[in-house]
Design a protein around this motif. Structure first.
Motif, PDB file in Angstrom:
ATOM      1  N   LEU A  97      -0.179   9.046  -7.703  1.00 21.04           N
ATOM      2  CA  LEU A  97       0.155   9.781  -6.487  1.00 21.04           C
ATOM      3  C   LEU A  97       0.241  11.282  -6.756  1.00 21.04           C
ATOM      4  O   LEU A  97      -0.248  12.088  -5.970  1.00 21.04           O
ATOM      5  CB  LEU A  97       1.472   9.271  -5.908  1.00 21.04           C
ATOM      6  CG  LEU A  97       1.445   7.850  -5.336  1.00 21.04           C
ATOM      7  CD1 LEU A  97       2.864   7.402  -4.962  1.00 21.04           C
ATOM      8  CD2 LEU A  97       0.542   7.765  -4.119  1.00 21.04           C
ATOM      9  N   ASN A  98       0.866  11.647  -7.873  1.00 23.49           N
ATOM     10  CA  ASN A  98       1.003  13.066  -8.210  1.00 23.49           C
ATOM     11  C   ASN A  98      -0.347  13.701  -8.512  1.00 23.49           C
ATOM     12  O   ASN A  98      -0.624  14.829  -8.112  1.00 23.49           O
ATOM     13  CB  ASN A  98       1.932  13.233  -9.400  1.00 23.49           C
ATOM     14  CG  ASN A  98       3.389  12.955  -9.068  1.00 23.49           C
ATOM     15  OD1 ASN A  98       3.783  13.040  -7.899  1.00 23.49           O
ATOM     16  ND2 ASN A  98       4.181  12.605 -10.054  1.00 23.49           N
ATOM     17  N   GLU A  99      -1.218  12.949  -9.207  1.00 24.14           N
ATOM     18  CA  GLU A  99      -2.547  13.464  -9.508  1.00 24.14           C
ATOM     19  C   GLU A  99      -3.339  13.668  -8.217  1.00 24.14           C
ATOM     20  O   GLU A  99      -4.075  14.654  -8.076  1.00 24.14           O
ATOM     21  CB  GLU A  99      -3.290  12.508 -10.433  1.00 24.14           C
ATOM     22  CG  GLU A  99      -2.754  12.503 -11.863  1.00 24.14           C
ATOM     23  CD  GLU A  99      -3.418  11.439 -12.710  1.00 24.14           C
ATOM     24  OE1 GLU A  99      -4.143  10.579 -12.149  1.00 24.14           O
ATOM     25  OE2 GLU A  99      -3.204  11.444 -13.934  1.00 24.14           O
ATOM     26  N   MET A 144      -3.383   4.877  -2.408  1.00 24.60           N
ATOM     27  CA  MET A 144      -4.348   5.618  -1.601  1.00 24.60           C
ATOM     28  C   MET A 144      -4.348   7.089  -1.959  1.00 24.60           C
ATOM     29  O   MET A 144      -3.335   7.648  -2.382  1.00 24.60           O
ATOM     30  CB  MET A 144      -4.054   5.432  -0.113  1.00 24.60           C
ATOM     31  CG  MET A 144      -4.284   4.015   0.375  1.00 24.60           C
ATOM     32  SD  MET A 144      -4.092   3.847   2.176  1.00 24.60           S
ATOM     33  CE  MET A 144      -5.473   4.848   2.777  1.00 24.60           C
ATOM     34  N   SER A 145      -5.499   7.705  -1.766  1.00 23.13           N
ATOM     35  CA  SER A 145      -5.659   9.137  -2.003  1.00 23.13           C
ATOM     36  C   SER A 145      -5.103   9.925  -0.832  1.00 23.13           C
ATOM     37  O   SER A 145      -4.871   9.377   0.252  1.00 23.13           O
ATOM     38  CB  SER A 145      -7.149   9.453  -2.171  1.00 23.13           C
ATOM     39  OG  SER A 145      -7.820   9.255  -0.928  1.00 23.13           O
ATOM     40  N   PRO A 146      -4.912  11.247  -1.005  1.00 22.40           N
ATOM     41  CA  PRO A 146      -4.601  12.085   0.157  1.00 22.40           C
ATOM     42  C   PRO A 146      -5.738  12.027   1.166  1.00 22.40           C
ATOM     43  O   PRO A 146      -6.847  11.604   0.847  1.00 22.40           O
ATOM     44  CB  PRO A 146      -4.453  13.491  -0.445  1.00 22.40           C
ATOM     45  CG  PRO A 146      -4.167  13.264  -1.894  1.00 22.40           C
ATOM     46  CD  PRO A 146      -4.907  12.020  -2.261  1.00 22.40           C
ATOM     47  N   ARG A 147      -5.459  12.461   2.389  1.00 16.19           N
ATOM     48  CA  ARG A 147      -6.455  12.438   3.455  1.00 16.19           C
ATOM     49  C   ARG A 147      -7.715  13.218   3.073  1.00 16.19           C
ATOM     50  O   ARG A 147      -7.599  14.312   2.523  1.00 16.19           O
ATOM     51  CB  ARG A 147      -5.853  13.021   4.728  1.00 16.19           C
ATOM     52  CG  ARG A 147      -6.707  12.819   5.955  1.00 16.19           C
ATOM     53  CD  ARG A 147      -6.025  13.304   7.209  1.00 16.19           C
ATOM     54  NE  ARG A 147      -5.808  14.743   7.159  1.00 16.19           N
ATOM     55  CZ  ARG A 147      -4.698  15.358   7.511  1.00 16.19           C
ATOM     56  NH1 ARG A 147      -3.670  14.676   7.951  1.00 16.19           N
ATOM     57  NH2 ARG A 147      -4.584  16.661   7.430  1.00 16.19           N
ATOM     58  N   LEU A 155       2.105  -4.720   3.252  1.00 13.75           N
ATOM     59  CA  LEU A 155       3.256  -3.842   3.461  1.00 13.75           C
ATOM     60  C   LEU A 155       2.874  -2.400   3.185  1.00 13.75           C
ATOM     61  O   LEU A 155       2.374  -2.070   2.108  1.00 13.75           O
ATOM     62  CB  LEU A 155       4.398  -4.255   2.520  1.00 13.75           C
ATOM     63  CG  LEU A 155       5.600  -3.316   2.430  1.00 13.75           C
ATOM     64  CD1 LEU A 155       6.427  -3.387   3.707  1.00 13.75           C
ATOM     65  CD2 LEU A 155       6.465  -3.648   1.213  1.00 13.75           C
ATOM     66  N   ILE A 156       3.107  -1.530   4.166  1.00 12.51           N
ATOM     67  CA  ILE A 156       2.969  -0.091   3.982  1.00 12.51           C
ATOM     68  C   ILE A 156       4.343   0.459   3.616  1.00 12.51           C
ATOM     69  O   ILE A 156       5.332   0.188   4.302  1.00 12.51           O
ATOM     70  CB  ILE A 156       2.479   0.599   5.274  1.00 12.51           C
ATOM     71  CG1 ILE A 156       1.135   0.020   5.735  1.00 12.51           C
ATOM     72  CG2 ILE A 156       2.386   2.103   5.069  1.00 12.51           C
ATOM     73  CD1 ILE A 156      -0.015   0.284   4.838  1.00 12.51           C
ATOM     74  N   THR A 157       4.426   1.226   2.540  1.00 17.22           N
ATOM     75  CA  THR A 157       5.719   1.751   2.133  1.00 17.22           C
ATOM     76  C   THR A 157       5.555   3.060   1.376  1.00 17.22           C
ATOM     77  O   THR A 157       4.522   3.295   0.736  1.00 17.22           O
ATOM     78  CB  THR A 157       6.493   0.737   1.258  1.00 17.22           C
ATOM     79  OG1 THR A 157       7.752   1.311   0.863  1.00 17.22           O
ATOM     80  CG2 THR A 157       5.709   0.358   0.011  1.00 17.22           C
ATOM     81  N   HIS A 158       6.579   3.913   1.458  1.00 12.43           N
ATOM     82  CA  HIS A 158       6.633   5.123   0.642  1.00 12.43           C
ATOM     83  C   HIS A 158       7.430   4.877  -0.641  1.00 12.43           C
ATOM     84  O   HIS A 158       7.450   5.735  -1.522  1.00 12.43           O
ATOM     85  CB  HIS A 158       7.294   6.272   1.424  1.00 12.43           C
ATOM     86  CG  HIS A 158       6.382   6.971   2.360  1.00 12.43           C
ATOM     87  ND1 HIS A 158       6.357   6.687   3.713  1.00 12.43           N
ATOM     88  CD2 HIS A 158       5.446   7.923   2.163  1.00 12.43           C
ATOM     89  CE1 HIS A 158       5.445   7.452   4.299  1.00 12.43           C
ATOM     90  NE2 HIS A 158       4.881   8.212   3.383  1.00 12.43           N
ATOM     91  N   ILE A 160       0.854  -1.187   0.000  1.00 16.53           N
ATOM     92  CA  ILE A 160       0.000   0.000   0.000  1.00 16.53           C
ATOM     93  C   ILE A 160       0.886   1.232   0.000  1.00 16.53           C
ATOM     94  O   ILE A 160       1.760   1.390   0.857  1.00 16.53           O
ATOM     95  CB  ILE A 160      -0.929   0.018   1.227  1.00 16.53           C
ATOM     96  CG1 ILE A 160      -1.833  -1.225   1.226  1.00 16.53           C
ATOM     97  CG2 ILE A 160      -1.772   1.292   1.244  1.00 16.53           C
ATOM     98  CD1 ILE A 160      -2.724  -1.335   2.449  1.00 16.53           C
ATOM     99  N   VAL A 161       0.675   2.097  -0.993  1.00 18.93           N
ATOM    100  CA  VAL A 161       1.422   3.350  -1.086  1.00 18.93           C
ATOM    101  C   VAL A 161       0.441   4.513  -1.088  1.00 18.93           C
ATOM    102  O   VAL A 161      -0.729   4.360  -1.441  1.00 18.93           O
ATOM    103  CB  VAL A 161       2.308   3.401  -2.360  1.00 18.93           C
ATOM    104  CG1 VAL A 161       3.338   2.290  -2.352  1.00 18.93           C
ATOM    105  CG2 VAL A 161       1.448   3.327  -3.621  1.00 18.93           C
ATOM    106  N   GLY A 162       0.927   5.660  -0.690  1.00 18.15           N
ATOM    107  CA  GLY A 162       0.092   6.853  -0.658  1.00 18.15           C
ATOM    108  C   GLY A 162       0.875   8.016  -0.105  1.00 18.15           C
ATOM    109  O   GLY A 162       1.937   7.827   0.501  1.00 18.15           O
ATOM    110  N   PRO A 163       0.377   9.233  -0.294  1.00 17.67           N
ATOM    111  CA  PRO A 163       1.094  10.408   0.217  1.00 17.67           C
ATOM    112  C   PRO A 163       1.147  10.415   1.740  1.00 17.67           C
ATOM    113  O   PRO A 163       0.331   9.758   2.403  1.00 17.67           O
ATOM    114  CB  PRO A 163       0.259  11.584  -0.313  1.00 17.67           C
ATOM    115  CG  PRO A 163      -1.094  11.004  -0.570  1.00 17.67           C
ATOM    116  CD  PRO A 163      -0.876   9.589  -0.973  1.00 17.67           C
TER     117      PRO A 163
END
Length: 275
Positions: A269-271, A228-231, A210-213, A59-62
């Motif tokens: 992620l950038n969008e 994932m989207s931003p909060r 796995l949570i990762t940046h 799982i990736v996200g800002p």
């Protein structure tokens, strides 16, 4: 190593479709926290996902999107405001012996040997249901054979994290949750730990979240990458990783399919950050 075309699936529809066969099923999860000024912040909203038995999910996200909140909820360390989490068909409402957790820091007790740290859950966690894995067996599997009598300060950061993974596996959990476990390591050690984690997963067949940046870490290790989207966080993309197992990092990162999927994740992620 062979590759097939990557594809994405709608996260909500996928979670509902696979709910009956999932090791982990999350439906419409929501979690809010109070703020100092008397208001509240919503960390997660309308979050759905599924993880099949034996699957490796990244799982990736800002930053601040609720990734760690989601992992704590999956582990039963926190409770949602609404929604439902099921582990192997049973609702998660508290920590479970069927779930092992590895955090960014190894958190080994410095006064205990590595072997004693690994076996600690067997001594403090109550009666074991079913057979536990042997400490030496786990250490050997993680490449730490012969280090059981050492103390944490005698091991490198990567070796300490391998010991922490062994500790999380000692009670034979069905699921292993990992929150940025290699985030504090240097790039070369992190790459080696990615290879070690893949090897451990292939040897145990555990379900891993796995949570990762790190986008490259996610694409290299996972069967699917969830973005994932931003909060307030929710799953906005579910991407299948087009690599066969086992994977070699040096071979994978230069392949067009790996590069394409990494670019797709980064674009999402950038969008999301731009909204």
């Amino acid at each position: 190593m062979t590759f097939v075309s990557a594809h994405s699936t709608p996260a909500v529809d996928t979670a509902v479709e696979h709910a009956t066969q999932a090791m982990i099923a999350v439906r419409q999860l929501r979690r809010t926290y109070p703020t100092a000024d008397g208001g509240e912040v919503t960390a997660l909203a309308d979050t759905d996902l599924h993880v099949s038995d034996g699957e490796f999910i990244a799982i990736v996200g800002p930053s601040g999107c609720g990734k760690s909140t989601l992992l704590r909820l999956l582990a039963g360390l926190d409770l949602p405001d609404s929604g439902r989490i099921e582990l192997n068909g049973h609702m998660v409402s508290a920590p479970s012996r069927d779930v092992g957790v590895v955090f960014q820091n190894a958190t080994l007790l410095p006064w205990l040997t590595i072997a004693s740290n690994v076996s600690l859950p067997l001594r403090v966690g109550g009666k074991q249901r079913g057979p536990a894995l042997g400490t030496e067996e786990l250490l050997d599997m993680a490449g730490l054979g012969g280090f059981g009598a050492k103390y944490p300060n005698e091991l490198s950061g990567g070796m300490q994290q391998r010991a922490a993974i062994c500790r999380a596996l000692i009670r034979q959990p069905k699921v292993l949750l990992m929150d940025e476990p290699f985030g504090a390591l240097d790039a070369l050690t992190r790459e080696r730990m990615n290879a070690e984690l893949q090897r451990i997963w292939l040897a145990t067949g555990k379900t891993i979240v796995l949570i990762t940046h790190s986008i490259s870490e996610a694409v290299f290790l996972a069967d699917r990458v969830l973005v994932m989207s931003p909060r307030p966080g929710r799953v906005i993309a579910d991407l299948t990783v087009p690599l066969d197992r086992p994977r070699d990092f040096a071979d994978a990162v230069g392949h067009p399919a790996f590069i394409e999927l990494s670019h797709q994740v980064r674009k999402l992620l950038n969008e999301g950050e731009g909204k």
